[in-house]
Design a protein around this motif. Structure first.
Motif, short mmCIF file in Angstrom:
data_model
loop_
_atom_site.label_atom_id
_atom_site.label_comp_id
_atom_site.label_asym_id
_atom_site.label_seq_id
_atom_site.Cartn_x
_atom_site.Cartn_y
_atom_site.Cartn_z
N GLN A 229 -0.55 11.40 -7.38
CA GLN A 229 0.58 10.52 -7.67
C GLN A 229 1.19 10.02 -6.35
O GLN A 229 2.30 10.41 -5.99
CB GLN A 229 1.64 11.27 -8.47
CG GLN A 229 1.11 11.94 -9.74
CD GLN A 229 2.15 12.83 -10.40
OE1 GLN A 229 3.10 12.37 -11.02
NE2 GLN A 229 1.99 14.14 -10.25
N PRO A 230 0.48 9.17 -5.62
CA PRO A 230 0.92 8.79 -4.27
C PRO A 230 2.24 8.01 -4.23
O PRO A 230 2.90 7.98 -3.19
CB PRO A 230 -0.24 7.91 -3.76
CG PRO A 230 -0.91 7.42 -5.00
CD PRO A 230 -0.79 8.52 -6.00
N ASP A 231 2.63 7.40 -5.34
CA ASP A 231 3.86 6.61 -5.35
C ASP A 231 5.04 7.36 -5.98
O ASP A 231 6.15 6.82 -6.05
CB ASP A 231 3.63 5.31 -6.11
CG ASP A 231 2.58 4.43 -5.45
OD1 ASP A 231 2.56 4.40 -4.20
OD2 ASP A 231 1.78 3.80 -6.17
N VAL A 234 9.87 11.57 -7.41
CA VAL A 234 10.72 12.52 -8.14
C VAL A 234 10.16 13.93 -7.96
O VAL A 234 9.06 14.22 -8.43
CB VAL A 234 10.80 12.17 -9.63
CG1 VAL A 234 11.71 13.16 -10.36
CG2 VAL A 234 11.30 10.74 -9.81
N PRO A 235 10.89 14.82 -7.28
CA PRO A 235 10.36 16.16 -7.00
C PRO A 235 9.89 16.92 -8.24
O PRO A 235 8.81 17.52 -8.22
CB PRO A 235 11.54 16.86 -6.32
CG PRO A 235 12.31 15.76 -5.67
CD PRO A 235 12.20 14.61 -6.62
N TYR A 236 10.67 16.91 -9.33
CA TYR A 236 10.29 17.73 -10.48
C TYR A 236 9.06 17.21 -11.21
O TYR A 236 8.50 17.90 -12.05
CB TYR A 236 11.48 17.92 -11.44
CG TYR A 236 11.86 16.72 -12.28
CD1 TYR A 236 11.15 16.39 -13.44
CD2 TYR A 236 12.95 15.93 -11.93
CE1 TYR A 236 11.51 15.30 -14.21
CE2 TYR A 236 13.31 14.84 -12.69
CZ TYR A 236 12.59 14.52 -13.84
OH TYR A 236 12.94 13.44 -14.62
N LYS A 237 8.63 15.99 -10.86
CA LYS A 237 7.39 15.47 -11.43
C LYS A 237 6.18 15.81 -10.57
O LYS A 237 5.05 15.80 -11.05
CB LYS A 237 7.49 13.96 -11.62
CG LYS A 237 8.50 13.56 -12.69
CD LYS A 237 8.52 12.05 -12.91
CE LYS A 237 9.53 11.67 -14.00
NZ LYS A 237 9.55 10.20 -14.25
N LEU A 238 6.40 16.12 -9.30
CA LEU A 238 5.33 16.53 -8.41
C LEU A 238 5.14 18.05 -8.38
O LEU A 238 4.01 18.54 -8.30
CB LEU A 238 5.62 16.05 -6.97
CG LEU A 238 5.52 14.56 -6.69
CD1 LEU A 238 6.15 14.24 -5.33
CD2 LEU A 238 4.06 14.11 -6.72
#
Length: 268
Positions: A229-231, A234-238
């Motif tokens: 997910q290079p773009d 949002v921290p909680y999504k990474l």
């Protein structure tokens, strides 16, 4: 911590989370203690908090007052007699402050820093002898002992790719256990041969510290999440992918450490 807690719950085994002095400064001593306490109370699960490698008396007192369950008071870099003197004084004051707290002492040389190293230092002169262990335990009255038995902080690059593994001195562990008759912690266990870990536990090791393997899993999980997910910003999504990466390593280690002797939480 999220990964460690989930792995322990899945396996239904107790677990200790440790924070170094640097990590405590980053997170906040009282803040990390509150997080672990909330998990233990909300889920009625045996997760405990260690103040790992605490190198000063004020830092040990700060962690004890914040509610840490375990203080690793590490003055192993000092001469042996001075290590005994200061550790004994720390044990007395910490127990006066909180009789229930566990205090660990450390002797010998296992290197420093949970990082990836190019080459291993020569730690042969810093190995713990059974006589030293017995004297240290008797004079300091610690609850747990961290000896130098071939273990080393961090991992070599060759260990990261799986070409080499650490080996512990099992006979030394067995001899120290027979003389000191105390719970023992194996620090710097990342990258150790699995059979050695099993034998070390059978010989008398009570707690095993894994840090570099966890940090490596964190980095690999984070790199993979960013690549996928290079773009994403949002921290909680990474971070779920990072948690999964760490959780796999922690679950594997906990399963190995607890094989045949799993303890169940009080709620079960």
């Amino acid at each position: 911590m999220k990964a460690v807690f989930e792995a322990a719950r899945d396996l239904n085994v107790p677990v200790v989370v440790g924070t170094s002095e640097g990590e405590r400064q980053f997170l906040g001593v009282r803040q990390v203690s509150a997080m672990v306490k909330s998990l233990r109370e909300d889920y009625n699960f045996p997760i405990f908090l260690s103040a790992d490698h605490t190198h000063s008396f004020p830092s040990a007192i700060e962690a004890a007052k914040a509610g840490f369950d375990w203080i690793v008071f590490d003055l192993s870099a000092l001469p042996f007699d001075e290590n005994i003197r200061q550790t004994k004084a720390a044990v007395e004051e910490l127990k006066r402050l909180r009789p229930d707290i566990l205090v660990e002492g450390e002797i010998g040389d296992i290197g420093s820093r949970s990082e990836i190293h190019d080459a291993a230092p020569d730690l042969r002169k810093g190995l713990t002898t059974p006589a030293e262990a017995k004297q240290f335990v008797e004079e300091t009255r610690i609850d747990t002992l961290a000896p130098a038995v071939g273990n080393m902080h961090g991992m070599l690059k060759s260990m990261v790719v799986g070409n080499t593994r650490k080996r512990s001195d099992i006979e030394r562990i067995r001899a120290i256990k027979a003389e000191a008759r105390i719970f023992m912690t194996l620090h710097g266990a990342s990258g150790t041969d699995d059979d050695d870990l099993r034998e070390a536990i059978a010989a008398g090791i009570t707690v095993v510290h894994i840090n570099t393997e966890v940090r490596l899993a964190w980095r690999r999980g984070f790199d993979a999440a960013l690549a996928k997910q290079p773009d994403e910003i949002v921290p909680y999504k990474l971070l779920p992918q990072v948690v999964d990466s760490v959780k796999r390593v922690v679950a594997d280690r906990l399963a190995l450490f607890s094989a045949g002797r799993r303890a169940r939480p009080a709620s079960h």
